[in-house]
Design a protein around this motif. Structure first.
Motif, mmCIF file in Angstrom:
data_model
loop_
_atom_site.group_PDB
_atom_site.id
_atom_site.type_symbol
_atom_site.label_atom_id
_atom_site.label_comp_id
_atom_site.label_asym_id
_atom_site.label_seq_id
_atom_site.Cartn_x
_atom_site.Cartn_y
_atom_site.Cartn_z
ATOM 1 N N LEU A 20 8.069 -15.725 -23.510
ATOM 2 C CA LEU A 20 8.666 -14.944 -24.581
ATOM 3 C C LEU A 20 10.123 -15.324 -24.774
ATOM 4 O O LEU A 20 10.912 -15.297 -23.826
ATOM 5 C CB LEU A 20 8.543 -13.455 -24.261
ATOM 6 C CG LEU A 20 8.977 -12.484 -25.346
ATOM 7 C CD1 LEU A 20 8.092 -12.635 -26.572
ATOM 8 C CD2 LEU A 20 8.921 -11.056 -24.819
ATOM 9 N N GLY A 21 10.471 -15.693 -25.993
ATOM 10 C CA GLY A 21 11.835 -16.059 -26.307
ATOM 11 C C GLY A 21 12.268 -17.422 -25.811
ATOM 12 O O GLY A 21 13.455 -17.759 -25.905
ATOM 13 N N THR A 72 5.314 -16.595 -15.963
ATOM 14 C CA THR A 72 4.772 -15.742 -17.009
ATOM 15 C C THR A 72 4.951 -16.398 -18.374
ATOM 16 O O THR A 72 6.058 -16.742 -18.767
ATOM 17 C CB THR A 72 5.454 -14.372 -17.002
ATOM 18 O OG1 THR A 72 5.165 -13.707 -15.768
ATOM 19 C CG2 THR A 72 4.965 -13.512 -18.161
ATOM 20 N N ALA A 73 3.846 -16.574 -19.084
ATOM 21 C CA ALA A 73 3.869 -17.248 -20.378
ATOM 22 C C ALA A 73 2.470 -17.256 -20.968
ATOM 23 O O ALA A 73 1.494 -16.913 -20.300
ATOM 24 C CB ALA A 73 4.368 -18.688 -20.224
ATOM 25 N N VAL A 74 2.383 -17.664 -22.218
ATOM 26 C CA VAL A 74 1.096 -17.986 -22.815
ATOM 27 C C VAL A 74 0.838 -19.457 -22.532
ATOM 28 O O VAL A 74 1.679 -20.309 -22.828
ATOM 29 C CB VAL A 74 1.069 -17.722 -24.322
ATOM 30 C CG1 VAL A 74 -0.276 -18.133 -24.916
ATOM 31 C CG2 VAL A 74 1.334 -16.248 -24.606
ATOM 32 N N VAL A 98 -0.693 -15.370 -19.172
ATOM 33 C CA VAL A 98 -0.541 -15.262 -17.724
ATOM 34 C C VAL A 98 0.695 -14.425 -17.454
ATOM 35 O O VAL A 98 1.787 -14.760 -17.912
ATOM 36 C CB VAL A 98 -0.397 -16.643 -17.059
ATOM 37 C CG1 VAL A 98 -0.039 -16.495 -15.581
ATOM 38 C CG2 VAL A 98 -1.679 -17.442 -17.223
ATOM 39 N N THR A 99 0.514 -13.343 -16.723
ATOM 40 C CA THR A 99 1.626 -12.470 -16.381
ATOM 41 C C THR A 99 1.714 -12.340 -14.871
ATOM 42 O O THR A 99 0.742 -11.954 -14.218
ATOM 43 C CB THR A 99 1.463 -11.081 -17.015
ATOM 44 O OG1 THR A 99 1.364 -11.208 -18.434
ATOM 45 C CG2 THR A 99 2.647 -10.194 -16.668
ATOM 46 N N VAL A 100 2.869 -12.668 -14.320
ATOM 47 C CA VAL A 100 3.104 -12.582 -12.879
ATOM 48 C C VAL A 100 4.110 -11.469 -12.640
ATOM 49 O O VAL A 100 5.285 -11.598 -12.976
ATOM 50 C CB VAL A 100 3.613 -13.907 -12.306
ATOM 51 C CG1 VAL A 100 3.733 -13.811 -10.791
ATOM 52 C CG2 VAL A 100 2.688 -15.052 -12.702
ATOM 53 N N SER A 101 3.644 -10.386 -12.062
ATOM 54 C CA SER A 101 4.490 -9.216 -11.880
ATOM 55 C C SER A 101 3.927 -8.317 -10.801
ATOM 56 O O SER A 101 2.718 -8.277 -10.577
ATOM 57 C CB SER A 101 4.604 -8.429 -13.188
ATOM 58 O OG SER A 101 5.351 -7.242 -13.017
#
Length: 115
Positions: free
Chosen positions: A41-42, A90-92, A111-114
């Motif tokens: 994002l961004g 984390t990214a598409v 994909v989200t890593v959190s």
């Protein structure tokens, strides 16, 4: 033109693993190079990894030793095994066939890593 569908994305904890798949609608046997991109994002889109028809691979420096790209021509599928995931991963993630300016793109998988 070949169609690509990514799968395997999701939410994982830091240090976890995930395997992304890119299924092609047609044969990938003759495709000399394929790869995975990602866009946070961004942020700018970046090339994560590539693999040739001969199995040669290249990786973004920040994922070396953690990610592994592979392809199974018999299954018309490309994979990205991601280990030791970090929040910065984390990214598409998008799969791509062919060299720059050619081939096909998948629709992307988040994909989200959190924690």
């Amino acid at each position: 033109q070949v169609q690509l569908v990514e799968s395997g994305g999701g939410l994982v904890q830091p240090g976890g693993s995930l395997r992304l798949s890119c299924a092609a609608s047609g044969s990938i046997f003759s495709i000399k190079i394929m790869g995975w991109y990602r866009q946070a994002l961004g942020k700018q889109r970046e090339l994560v990894a590539t693999i040739t028809s001969g199995g040669s691979t290249n990786y973004l420096d920040s994922v070396k030793g953690r990610f592994t790209i592979s392809r199974d021509n018999a299954k018309n599928t490309m994979y990205l095994q991601m280990n030791s995931l970090k929040p910065e991963d984390t990214a598409v993630y998008y799969c791509k066939t062919g060299p720059l300016g050619f081939g096909s793109w998948g629709q992307g998988t988040q994909v989200t890593v959190s924690s």
